[in-house]
Design a protein around this motif. Structure first.
Motif, PDB file in Angstrom:
ATOM      1  N   ASP A 228      45.819  78.083 -68.151  1.00  0.00           N
ATOM      2  CA  ASP A 228      46.563  78.765 -67.097  1.00  0.00           C
ATOM      3  C   ASP A 228      47.286  77.782 -66.183  1.00  0.00           C
ATOM      4  O   ASP A 228      48.409  78.050 -65.737  1.00  0.00           O
ATOM      5  N   LEU A 229      46.621  76.662 -65.900  1.00  0.00           N
ATOM      6  CA  LEU A 229      47.170  75.692 -64.958  1.00  0.00           C
ATOM      7  C   LEU A 229      46.915  74.286 -65.476  1.00  0.00           C
ATOM      8  O   LEU A 229      45.791  73.962 -65.866  1.00  0.00           O
ATOM      9  N   LEU A 230      47.964  73.475 -65.493  1.00  0.00           N
ATOM     10  CA  LEU A 230      47.860  72.089 -65.963  1.00  0.00           C
ATOM     11  C   LEU A 230      48.381  71.148 -64.886  1.00  0.00           C
ATOM     12  O   LEU A 230      49.497  71.321 -64.395  1.00  0.00           O
ATOM     13  N   TYR A 231      47.568  70.159 -64.511  1.00  0.00           N
ATOM     14  CA  TYR A 231      48.052  69.033 -63.726  1.00  0.00           C
ATOM     15  C   TYR A 231      48.250  67.869 -64.680  1.00  0.00           C
ATOM     16  O   TYR A 231      47.328  67.497 -65.409  1.00  0.00           O
ATOM     17  N   HIS A 232      49.456  67.308 -64.673  1.00  0.00           N
ATOM     18  CA  HIS A 232      49.730  66.146 -65.524  1.00  0.00           C
ATOM     19  C   HIS A 232      50.461  65.106 -64.695  1.00  0.00           C
ATOM     20  O   HIS A 232      51.433  65.398 -64.009  1.00  0.00           O
ATOM     21  N   GLU A 233      49.976  63.886 -64.742  1.00  0.00           N
ATOM     22  CA  GLU A 233      50.621  62.820 -63.982  1.00  0.00           C
ATOM     23  C   GLU A 233      52.078  62.646 -64.399  1.00  0.00           C
ATOM     24  O   GLU A 233      52.440  62.848 -65.563  1.00  0.00           O
ATOM     25  N   ALA A 234      52.919  62.284 -63.421  1.00  0.00           N
ATOM     26  CA  ALA A 234      54.326  61.985 -63.666  1.00  0.00           C
ATOM     27  C   ALA A 234      54.696  60.863 -62.699  1.00  0.00           C
ATOM     28  O   ALA A 234      55.291  61.105 -61.648  1.00  0.00           O
ATOM     29  N   THR A 235      54.333  59.663 -63.060  1.00  0.00           N
ATOM     30  CA  THR A 235      54.511  58.524 -62.156  1.00  0.00           C
ATOM     31  C   THR A 235      55.976  58.145 -61.987  1.00  0.00           C
ATOM     32  O   THR A 235      56.407  57.731 -60.907  1.00  0.00           O
ATOM     33  N   PHE A 236      56.761  58.322 -63.067  1.00  0.00           N
ATOM     34  CA  PHE A 236      58.155  57.878 -63.048  1.00  0.00           C
ATOM     35  C   PHE A 236      59.115  58.996 -63.426  1.00  0.00           C
ATOM     36  O   PHE A 236      58.733  59.970 -64.090  1.00  0.00           O
ATOM     37  N   LEU A 237      60.366  58.830 -63.029  1.00  0.00           N
ATOM     38  CA  LEU A 237      61.434  59.675 -63.542  1.00  0.00           C
ATOM     39  C   LEU A 237      61.839  59.166 -64.920  1.00  0.00           C
ATOM     40  O   LEU A 237      61.449  58.083 -65.349  1.00  0.00           O
ATOM     41  N   ALA A 238      62.647  59.950 -65.606  1.00  0.00           N
ATOM     42  CA  ALA A 238      62.963  59.659 -67.010  1.00  0.00           C
ATOM     43  C   ALA A 238      63.685  58.333 -67.200  1.00  0.00           C
ATOM     44  O   ALA A 238      63.572  57.706 -68.262  1.00  0.00           O
ATOM     45  N   ASP A 239      64.424  57.868 -66.182  1.00  0.00           N
ATOM     46  CA  ASP A 239      65.158  56.615 -66.344  1.00  0.00           C
ATOM     47  C   ASP A 239      64.250  55.385 -66.385  1.00  0.00           C
ATOM     48  O   ASP A 239      64.700  54.282 -66.703  1.00  0.00           O
ATOM     49  N   GLY A 274      55.518  54.906 -55.612  1.00  0.00           N
ATOM     50  CA  GLY A 274      56.005  54.728 -54.254  1.00  0.00           C
ATOM     51  C   GLY A 274      57.468  54.337 -54.169  1.00  0.00           C
ATOM     52  O   GLY A 274      58.056  54.344 -53.083  1.00  0.00           O
ATOM     53  N   ARG A 275      58.076  54.019 -55.308  1.00  0.00           N
ATOM     54  CA  ARG A 275      59.495  53.628 -55.303  1.00  0.00           C
ATOM     55  C   ARG A 275      60.413  54.820 -55.007  1.00  0.00           C
ATOM     56  O   ARG A 275      61.582  54.630 -54.677  1.00  0.00           O
ATOM     57  N   TYR A 276      59.869  56.044 -55.140  1.00  0.00           N
ATOM     58  CA  TYR A 276      60.710  57.228 -54.967  1.00  0.00           C
ATOM     59  C   TYR A 276      60.510  57.841 -53.584  1.00  0.00           C
ATOM     60  O   TYR A 276      59.384  58.157 -53.190  1.00  0.00           O
ATOM     61  N   LYS A 277      61.596  58.018 -52.859  1.00  0.00           N
ATOM     62  CA  LYS A 277      61.532  58.630 -51.531  1.00  0.00           C
ATOM     63  C   LYS A 277      61.685  60.147 -51.596  1.00  0.00           C
ATOM     64  O   LYS A 277      61.200  60.864 -50.725  1.00  0.00           O
ATOM     65  N   ASP A 278      62.348  60.643 -52.620  1.00  0.00           N
ATOM     66  CA  ASP A 278      62.610  62.076 -52.755  1.00  0.00           C
ATOM     67  C   ASP A 278      61.874  62.604 -53.982  1.00  0.00           C
ATOM     68  O   ASP A 278      62.368  62.513 -55.107  1.00  0.00           O
ATOM     69  N   ILE A 279      60.685  63.170 -53.773  1.00  0.00           N
ATOM     70  CA  ILE A 279      59.891  63.629 -54.922  1.00  0.00           C
ATOM     71  C   ILE A 279      60.444  64.906 -55.537  1.00  0.00           C
ATOM     72  O   ILE A 279      60.033  65.290 -56.643  1.00  0.00           O
ATOM     73  N   SER A 280      61.382  65.561 -54.868  1.00  0.00           N
ATOM     74  CA  SER A 280      61.975  66.770 -55.455  1.00  0.00           C
ATOM     75  C   SER A 280      62.700  66.451 -56.759  1.00  0.00           C
ATOM     76  O   SER A 280      62.900  67.333 -57.606  1.00  0.00           O
ATOM     77  N   LEU A 281      63.073  65.184 -56.943  1.00  0.00           N
ATOM     78  CA  LEU A 281      63.730  64.779 -58.190  1.00  0.00           C
ATOM     79  C   LEU A 281      62.804  64.954 -59.388  1.00  0.00           C
ATOM     80  O   LEU A 281      63.262  65.235 -60.498  1.00  0.00           O
ATOM     81  N   PHE A 282      61.494  64.787 -59.165  1.00  0.00           N
ATOM     82  CA  PHE A 282      60.529  64.977 -60.252  1.00  0.00           C
ATOM     83  C   PHE A 282      60.540  66.430 -60.734  1.00  0.00           C
ATOM     84  O   PHE A 282      60.556  66.706 -61.928  1.00  0.00           O
ATOM     85  N   GLN A 283      60.524  67.339 -59.791  1.00  0.00           N
ATOM     86  CA  GLN A 283      60.542  68.761 -60.146  1.00  0.00           C
ATOM     87  C   GLN A 283      61.849  69.138 -60.834  1.00  0.00           C
ATOM     88  O   GLN A 283      61.846  69.892 -61.819  1.00  0.00           O
ATOM     89  N   LYS A 284      62.949  68.615 -60.317  1.00  0.00           N
ATOM     90  CA  LYS A 284      64.251  68.933 -60.900  1.00  0.00           C
ATOM     91  C   LYS A 284      64.310  68.511 -62.362  1.00  0.00           C
ATOM     92  O   LYS A 284      64.773  69.272 -63.226  1.00  0.00           O
ATOM     93  N   GLU A 285      63.842  67.307 -62.657  1.00  0.00           N
ATOM     94  CA  GLU A 285      63.848  66.835 -64.044  1.00  0.00           C
ATOM     95  C   GLU A 285      62.915  67.660 -64.921  1.00  0.00           C
ATOM     96  O   GLU A 285      63.274  68.052 -66.034  1.00  0.00           O
ATOM     97  N   ALA A 286      61.709  67.912 -64.434  1.00  0.00           N
ATOM     98  CA  ALA A 286      60.722  68.636 -65.241  1.00  0.00           C
ATOM     99  C   ALA A 286      61.191  70.046 -65.563  1.00  0.00           C
ATOM    100  O   ALA A 286      60.975  70.557 -66.672  1.00  0.00           O
ATOM    101  N   LYS A 287      61.841  70.692 -64.601  1.00  0.00           N
ATOM    102  CA  LYS A 287      62.292  72.072 -64.802  1.00  0.00           C
ATOM    103  C   LYS A 287      63.346  72.199 -65.902  1.00  0.00           C
ATOM    104  O   LYS A 287      63.560  73.286 -66.446  1.00  0.00           O
ATOM    105  N   GLU A 288      64.006  71.104 -66.226  1.00  0.00           N
ATOM    106  CA  GLU A 288      64.969  71.137 -67.330  1.00  0.00           C
ATOM    107  C   GLU A 288      64.269  71.450 -68.652  1.00  0.00           C
ATOM    108  O   GLU A 288      64.883  71.962 -69.592  1.00  0.00           O
ATOM    109  N   ILE A 289      62.993  71.133 -68.717  1.00  0.00           N
ATOM    110  CA  ILE A 289      62.216  71.351 -69.940  1.00  0.00           C
ATOM    111  C   ILE A 289      61.207  72.485 -69.775  1.00  0.00           C
ATOM    112  O   ILE A 289      61.044  73.316 -70.667  1.00  0.00           O
TER     113      ILE A 289
END
Length: 305
Positions: A228-239, A274-289
């Motif tokens: 029902d619910l999955l937590y999965h680490e996402a330390t980096f963006l795709a780049d 910690g290199r990322y100041k805007d964590i919303s970018l993680f959600q934006k990328e993940a939602k593409e998939i």
């Protein structure tokens, strides 16, 4: 049957003013668990009103500081609070030695029993079970021995379909236990009344999978299928996929691909670098998939009823 997950910390490596390393508080089927215990966990527990005394089982994914440096402090606090009931700690081999050494050298007297369950298997295994919940390991691929954990409610017994049962005068209360156990009923005429007519199937047990630090590892998919619910680490963006591979972490898109392939209900991503100041970018990328993706944030609560 319900699940309530509170994010206490969800950032990687060093704590910052408003960023705390990994720790989660899970209540599933009225059982209370602490998952990982990074530095500052006690403070976050106080802030988000997590009852210290409710926790009897702590699950540590691996022995990197941002996932367990808060453990010895919490155990010492339990001693100050005069805890008497036993506490179970699940984690990699050597967690007992490193924890008890710190308690000994600091003369932090824990008079309550601490029972360590040290893990070393590279295969998924059942490590906890009671009448309400079971927990199995999810072997991960990180720089040190690491496990995720799958928490699953025990399936409830079938419910009696009283309205249908009332259609058969021969069926009495003495038959109810057998019916709940899944048995058909044979009437005096020889007619067989199928159990499916006399019972209502319980709801699907709720499940939660916690996948801590790991590189992209598709072979965990059969273990977490349909949770029902999955937590999965996402330390980096795709780049930064090359860096993720080098450090044995995952990207937001890789976490989303795991969620999609496992057909999970909802994905939570966290452990942001910690290199990322805007964590919303993680959600934006993940939602593409995987569309149903949410960000882990301190104090955020996820509920399933």
């Amino acid at each position: 049957m319900s699940l309530n997950l509170t994010i206490l910390g969800c950032h990687s490596a060093t704590p910052r003013a408003n960023a705390f390393p990994t720790s989660q508080y899970l209540v599933i089927n009225n059982k209370h668990f602490l998952i990982d215990c990074g530095e500052g966990t006690q403070r976050q527990m106080r802030k988000y009103k997590v009852g210290f005394s409710k926790i009897d089982h702590i699950f540590i994914s691996h022995l990197h500081g941002d996932h367990f440096y808060g453990l010895v402090g919490l155990l010492a606090t339990y001693g100050i609070l005069s805890r008497e009931k036993e506490l179970h700690v699940y984690g990699p081999k050597d967690i007992k030695e490193v924890t008890l050494l710190q308690l000994k050298i600091s003369q932090s007297h824990a008079k309550y029993p601490i029972i360590f369950h040290e893990l070393k298997s590279k295969e998924s295994e059942l490590i906890y079970e009671d009448d309400k919940v079971s927990v199995i390991t999810i072997p991960l691929n990180h720089r040190v021995y690491t496990n995720g954990y799958l928490f699953t409610e025990k399936e409830k017994p079938k419910k009696l379909h009283i309205q249908n049962i009332s259609n058969y005068k021969e069926i009495g209360k003495a038959d109810y236990l057998n019916i709940k156990a899944g048995r058909d009923v044979v009437l005096s005429t020889g007619e067989i009344v199928p159990n499916s007519e006399l019972t209502i199937n319980p709801k699907k047990p709720i499940s939660y999978a916690f996948c801590s630090d790991t590189s992209y590892k598709p072979n965990i998919i059969p273990i977490i299928q349909n949770v029902d619910l999955l937590y999965h680490e996402a330390t980096f963006l795709a780049d930064k996929e090359d860096l993720a591979k080098k450090t044995k972490h995952a990207t937001s898109k890789q976490a989303a691909q795991i969620a999609k392939d496992a057909k999970v209900g909802q994905l939570i991503i966290g452990h942001y670098s910690g290199r990322y100041k805007d964590i919303s970018l993680f959600q934006k990328e993940a939602k593409e998939i995987f569309e149903n993706t949410e960000l882990a944030e301190p104090g955020k609560i996820f509920k399933i009823e």
